[in-house]
Design a protein around this motif. Structure first.
Motif, PDB file in Angstrom:
ATOM      1  N   TYR A  36      10.800   9.515   8.754  1.00  0.00           N
ATOM      2  CA  TYR A  36       9.415   9.712   9.205  1.00  0.00           C
ATOM      3  C   TYR A  36       9.054  11.198   9.188  1.00  0.00           C
ATOM      4  O   TYR A  36       7.984  11.589   8.717  1.00  0.00           O
ATOM      5  CB  TYR A  36       9.250   9.133  10.615  1.00  0.00           C
ATOM      6  N   ASN A  37       9.958  12.032   9.668  1.00  0.00           N
ATOM      7  CA  ASN A  37       9.693  13.469   9.709  1.00  0.00           C
ATOM      8  C   ASN A  37       9.606  14.087   8.312  1.00  0.00           C
ATOM      9  O   ASN A  37       8.798  14.980   8.069  1.00  0.00           O
ATOM     10  CB  ASN A  37      10.752  14.190  10.553  1.00  0.00           C
ATOM     11  N   GLU A  38      10.429  13.593   7.378  1.00  0.00           N
ATOM     12  CA  GLU A  38      10.345  14.063   5.983  1.00  0.00           C
ATOM     13  C   GLU A  38       8.962  13.775   5.403  1.00  0.00           C
ATOM     14  O   GLU A  38       8.337  14.629   4.782  1.00  0.00           O
ATOM     15  CB  GLU A  38      11.381  13.352   5.102  1.00  0.00           C
ATOM     16  N   VAL A  39       8.510  12.540   5.620  1.00  0.00           N
ATOM     17  CA  VAL A  39       7.204  12.120   5.098  1.00  0.00           C
ATOM     18  C   VAL A  39       6.089  12.954   5.735  1.00  0.00           C
ATOM     19  O   VAL A  39       5.152  13.397   5.071  1.00  0.00           O
ATOM     20  CB  VAL A  39       6.989  10.607   5.355  1.00  0.00           C
ATOM     21  N   LYS A  40       6.243  13.195   7.038  1.00  0.00           N
ATOM     22  CA  LYS A  40       5.240  13.988   7.771  1.00  0.00           C
ATOM     23  C   LYS A  40       5.239  15.442   7.295  1.00  0.00           C
ATOM     24  O   LYS A  40       4.182  16.023   7.037  1.00  0.00           O
ATOM     25  CB  LYS A  40       5.579  13.917   9.264  1.00  0.00           C
ATOM     26  N   ASP A  41       6.426  16.022   7.152  1.00  0.00           N
ATOM     27  CA  ASP A  41       6.515  17.414   6.712  1.00  0.00           C
ATOM     28  C   ASP A  41       5.935  17.583   5.305  1.00  0.00           C
ATOM     29  O   ASP A  41       5.367  18.624   4.983  1.00  0.00           O
ATOM     30  CB  ASP A  41       7.967  17.903   6.745  1.00  0.00           C
TER      31      ASP A  41
ATOM     32  N   ASP B 225     -12.012 -12.892  13.451  1.00  0.00           N
ATOM     33  CA  ASP B 225     -10.942 -12.033  12.957  1.00  0.00           C
ATOM     34  C   ASP B 225     -10.117 -12.795  11.920  1.00  0.00           C
ATOM     35  O   ASP B 225     -10.206 -14.007  11.831  1.00  0.00           O
ATOM     36  CB  ASP B 225     -10.049 -11.592  14.123  1.00  0.00           C
ATOM     37  N   ASN B 226      -9.354 -12.067  11.135  1.00  0.00           N
ATOM     38  CA  ASN B 226      -8.446 -12.680  10.180  1.00  0.00           C
ATOM     39  C   ASN B 226      -7.023 -12.426  10.615  1.00  0.00           C
ATOM     40  O   ASN B 226      -6.687 -11.316  11.011  1.00  0.00           O
ATOM     41  CB  ASN B 226      -8.636 -12.069   8.782  1.00  0.00           C
ATOM     42  N   PHE B 227      -6.208 -13.463  10.528  1.00  0.00           N
ATOM     43  CA  PHE B 227      -4.813 -13.320  10.884  1.00  0.00           C
ATOM     44  C   PHE B 227      -4.152 -12.244  10.032  1.00  0.00           C
ATOM     45  O   PHE B 227      -4.144 -12.337   8.813  1.00  0.00           O
ATOM     46  CB  PHE B 227      -4.097 -14.651  10.663  1.00  0.00           C
ATOM     47  N   SER B 228      -3.622 -11.214  10.636  1.00  0.00           N
ATOM     48  CA  SER B 228      -2.836 -10.217   9.911  1.00  0.00           C
ATOM     49  C   SER B 228      -2.238  -9.236  10.894  1.00  0.00           C
ATOM     50  O   SER B 228      -2.945  -8.562  11.627  1.00  0.00           O
ATOM     51  CB  SER B 228      -3.713  -9.458   8.920  1.00  0.00           C
ATOM     52  N   SER B 229      -0.920  -9.122  10.877  1.00  0.00           N
ATOM     53  CA  SER B 229      -0.272  -8.128  11.737  1.00  0.00           C
ATOM     54  C   SER B 229      -0.283  -6.768  11.063  1.00  0.00           C
ATOM     55  O   SER B 229      -0.094  -5.750  11.702  1.00  0.00           O
ATOM     56  CB  SER B 229       1.169  -8.543  12.013  1.00  0.00           C
ATOM     57  N   GLY B 230      -0.479  -6.746   9.736  1.00  0.00           N
ATOM     58  CA  GLY B 230      -0.389  -5.508   8.979  1.00  0.00           C
ATOM     59  C   GLY B 230       1.020  -5.208   8.503  1.00  0.00           C
ATOM     60  O   GLY B 230       1.301  -4.136   7.989  1.00  0.00           O
ATOM     61  N   ARG B 231       1.902  -6.194   8.649  1.00  0.00           N
ATOM     62  CA  ARG B 231       3.293  -5.980   8.260  1.00  0.00           C
ATOM     63  C   ARG B 231       3.447  -5.642   6.777  1.00  0.00           C
ATOM     64  O   ARG B 231       4.152  -4.706   6.404  1.00  0.00           O
ATOM     65  CB  ARG B 231       4.114  -7.228   8.586  1.00  0.00           C
ATOM     66  N   ARG B 232       2.775  -6.435   5.918  1.00  0.00           N
ATOM     67  CA  ARG B 232       2.939  -6.225   4.474  1.00  0.00           C
ATOM     68  C   ARG B 232       2.470  -4.828   4.068  1.00  0.00           C
ATOM     69  O   ARG B 232       3.137  -4.140   3.294  1.00  0.00           O
ATOM     70  CB  ARG B 232       2.183  -7.294   3.697  1.00  0.00           C
ATOM     71  N   GLY B 233       1.323  -4.408   4.571  1.00  0.00           N
ATOM     72  CA  GLY B 233       0.808  -3.086   4.214  1.00  0.00           C
ATOM     73  C   GLY B 233       1.715  -1.975   4.711  1.00  0.00           C
ATOM     74  O   GLY B 233       2.012  -1.018   3.991  1.00  0.00           O
ATOM     75  N   ALA B 234       2.186  -2.106   5.950  1.00  0.00           N
ATOM     76  CA  ALA B 234       3.002  -1.047   6.551  1.00  0.00           C
ATOM     77  C   ALA B 234       4.357  -0.919   5.852  1.00  0.00           C
ATOM     78  O   ALA B 234       4.815   0.193   5.567  1.00  0.00           O
ATOM     79  CB  ALA B 234       3.202  -1.329   8.041  1.00  0.00           C
ATOM     80  N   SER B 235       4.994  -2.056   5.558  1.00  0.00           N
ATOM     81  CA  SER B 235       6.304  -1.943   4.906  1.00  0.00           C
ATOM     82  C   SER B 235       6.130  -1.490   3.460  1.00  0.00           C
ATOM     83  O   SER B 235       6.913  -0.675   2.962  1.00  0.00           O
ATOM     84  CB  SER B 235       7.075  -3.268   4.987  1.00  0.00           C
ATOM     85  N   SER B 236       5.065  -1.963   2.784  1.00  0.00           N
ATOM     86  CA  SER B 236       4.833  -1.524   1.408  1.00  0.00           C
ATOM     87  C   SER B 236       4.644  -0.012   1.345  1.00  0.00           C
ATOM     88  O   SER B 236       5.115   0.650   0.409  1.00  0.00           O
ATOM     89  CB  SER B 236       3.605  -2.231   0.826  1.00  0.00           C
ATOM     90  N   ALA B 237       3.960   0.549   2.338  1.00  0.00           N
ATOM     91  CA  ALA B 237       3.744   1.998   2.363  1.00  0.00           C
ATOM     92  C   ALA B 237       5.084   2.730   2.297  1.00  0.00           C
ATOM     93  O   ALA B 237       5.242   3.710   1.550  1.00  0.00           O
ATOM     94  CB  ALA B 237       2.986   2.393   3.626  1.00  0.00           C
ATOM     95  N   GLU B 238       6.077   2.238   3.046  1.00  0.00           N
ATOM     96  CA  GLU B 238       7.392   2.889   3.031  1.00  0.00           C
ATOM     97  C   GLU B 238       8.035   2.844   1.648  1.00  0.00           C
ATOM     98  O   GLU B 238       8.620   3.828   1.188  1.00  0.00           O
ATOM     99  CB  GLU B 238       8.314   2.226   4.063  1.00  0.00           C
ATOM    100  N   TYR B 239       7.896   1.682   0.949  1.00  0.00           N
ATOM    101  CA  TYR B 239       8.517   1.574  -0.371  1.00  0.00           C
ATOM    102  C   TYR B 239       7.778   2.418  -1.403  1.00  0.00           C
ATOM    103  O   TYR B 239       8.396   2.985  -2.303  1.00  0.00           O
ATOM    104  CB  TYR B 239       8.634   0.106  -0.807  1.00  0.00           C
ATOM    105  N   PHE B 240       6.463   2.529  -1.284  1.00  0.00           N
ATOM    106  CA  PHE B 240       5.722   3.429  -2.185  1.00  0.00           C
ATOM    107  C   PHE B 240       6.153   4.879  -1.953  1.00  0.00           C
ATOM    108  O   PHE B 240       6.341   5.640  -2.903  1.00  0.00           O
ATOM    109  CB  PHE B 240       4.209   3.290  -1.978  1.00  0.00           C
ATOM    110  N   LEU B 241       6.322   5.265  -0.709  1.00  0.00           N
ATOM    111  CA  LEU B 241       6.777   6.629  -0.405  1.00  0.00           C
ATOM    112  C   LEU B 241       8.169   6.860  -0.994  1.00  0.00           C
ATOM    113  O   LEU B 241       8.438   7.906  -1.591  1.00  0.00           O
ATOM    114  CB  LEU B 241       6.770   6.863   1.111  1.00  0.00           C
ATOM    115  N   ASP B 242       9.046   5.858  -0.870  1.00  0.00           N
ATOM    116  CA  ASP B 242      10.389   5.971  -1.452  1.00  0.00           C
ATOM    117  C   ASP B 242      10.342   6.083  -2.976  1.00  0.00           C
ATOM    118  O   ASP B 242      11.253   6.625  -3.592  1.00  0.00           O
ATOM    119  CB  ASP B 242      11.249   4.752  -1.065  1.00  0.00           C
TER     120      ASP B 242
END
Lengths: 322, 322
Positions: free
Chosen positions: A145-150, A66-83
């Motif tokens: 989260y609900n705005e993004v989902k809707d 396996d490769n070390f990665s919590s997925g933090r960078r991808g998950a937080s970046s997703a929020e900023y792209f949505l913003d």
């Protein structure tokens, strides 16, 4: 300058040596429809890859690399792209960090819940309510989260193994090709460089009674090459380079740009990756640094990375159209 | 019959080749106090290990070898031991499944929350409440979780790497030795058989430009040997044997009992592990099977395993005292 990898041999290897997931066509159609819909609505679309890949050592898998990665960078970046107004396809490792929910993954959900009964009801019946003193951001995050989902602005796709990752990324690239330069690839997943071909893999669990383990692993084909040249040639492509040795970092980033001819490399060092990255493009090199003040204000480096890349993407689109 | 492993050389290896976690003494004291407290209150104490171990390939770790394990067996078994009146030390891999919370880890928490404002308040302010139509068991589970918490009946300890696992298990065994036969060890973690000694590990990320990867891994010392002989000689010890090939399973379980002289092996096959196990002891062999009816009623195999072993443990205590 390095020789360019031969694309055709990479495509061949991909279909021969990595098992194709059964749902790949279905996922591809879903991604294509998502991209078309949002492009028609005037939105740009980013494909984010996130988390590490699992490389099985046995076909009935007990052990894996396996490769070390919590997925933090991808998950937080997703929020900023949505913003920033993007629609996001989030291609992530199963159970890696997920946008918005990531903020609560360090708490045990049952520790922040409490009963709130009607007047006179038993203390442990009735509504189960979040204790907002323990989770002060929950209302704000739930609302967003609900705005993004809707708005169906986030399409999550999961992978586990390296094979799944490779085939789903290829499908994503082909699915996004119809929206041309409006697509961005943000390849933040920690992908294994090595694998054991299915044909060389033992079926059963490797027995420890056979003595020490000798593993011989082949190099994973560089999928960035066909992605940029063949599958999504008009898209804005950002790859990531993680090293532990800072002295070779920028050189490796420049060599990747020379080899694959894509738009940007986000270069970072394991120990400092949450506070310092360098965004390298063929013409520029931008150091993004969080100051102590930023850290105090809970600014995240991904906010800066996304801001840098969305600007570059806008310029890129104008140039392509001009 | 196999030669008995030499205990002294295992203890030596453990301290030389596996980094000692800095908090091991503190954790040991906590476990010892927990065991003493519950033994004085007339409770038996079980040490459950759960989840897979991480084996780093580099000292500044980007890559690691892992063992397949969600931690489901350990987490659900903990609940059944608690229901049987045991106090539980839960030595588990960081972010593996956790007792009670495990039931909700397949749902996204933000998908099951909703706002409930006071009359006339905005729809997205006020209380944040669990939607119990989506999570019908939550009240029952929360109630039980709070009982266990209020009784401080569950002591969670986390590990990530193989080194942490080995040293914390040793500390646990020594901590539990004071309560003698009232202690049970339930070693359900999926522990790597192979590792790379710190002295042979590269410091930096292995470069893929160096070509294919040759890994040479040594065999992990069999810690069960000193655990049974030296660290907790009076305890009831259960180990687990997971194979993918059912034809060698029982033979391997019997050989483990012959070699380590402990009380029971829970033998299981990867594909059928949720519905079928064999509990092997020096004198007996019990097949535990879930029927279709059981599965319909959501009976879990861990309920049967724990019931079998707690009976055996009670007999064992009587024999020791007699």
């Amino acid at each position: 300058m390095m020789a360019e990898p031969r694309t055709s041999s990479i495509e061949g290897k991909l279909s021969e040596e990595f098992a194709v997931p059964s749902h790949v066509d279905e996922v591809k159609e879903k991604m294509a429809a998502f991209a078309r819909h949002h492009a028609e609505a005037g939105r740009k679309v980013v494909l984010i890859t996130s988390g590490g890949t699992k490389v099985p050592l046995e076909s009935r898998t007990v052990r894996f690399l396996d490769n070390f990665s919590s997925g933090r960078r991808g998950a937080s970046s997703a929020e900023y792209f949505l913003d920033s107004g993007y629609a996001v396809i989030f291609l992530h490792r199963h159970r890696s960090l997920y946008p918005y929910v990531r903020m609560f993954l360090t708490v045990n959900m049952l520790d922040v819940l409490q009963f709130r009964g009607a007047e006179g009801a038993a203390a442990n019946s009735g509504d189960v309510v979040i204790n907002q003193q323990l989770l002060p951001n929950i209302a704000k995050v739930l609302k967003r989260y609900n705005e993004v989902k809707d708005g169906t602005l986030l399409l999550p796709i999961e992978f586990n193994t390296l094979s799944e990752y490779l085939h789903l990324l290829k499908a994503a690239a082909q699915a996004l090709s119809s929206i041309g330069s409006k697509a961005m690839f943000y390849l933040a997943a920690a992908v294994s460089d090595f694998y054991i071909p299915a044909s060389e893999m033992p079926e059963h669990k490797i027995q420890s009674s056979n003595g020490p383990l000798q593993l011989s692993m082949k190099m994973v084909p560089k999928i960035l090459s066909p992605l940029v040249k063949d599958w999504a040639p008009q898209a804005f492509v950002t790859s990531f380079k993680l090293e532990t040795d800072s002295s070779i970092l920028i050189d490796k980033a420049r060599r990747a740009l020379d080899t694959y001819r894509h738009q940007a490399v986000v270069a970072n060092v394991l120990d400092s990756r949450r506070g310092y990255v360098v965004v390298v493009t063929p013409e520029t090199q931008a150091e993004l640094i969080l100051t102590d003040e930023d850290v105090k204000n809970e600014v995240e480096i991904e906010d800066r990375i996304v801001s840098n890349l969305t600007s570059a993407h806008t310029k890129f689109i104008t140039q392509q159209e001009g």
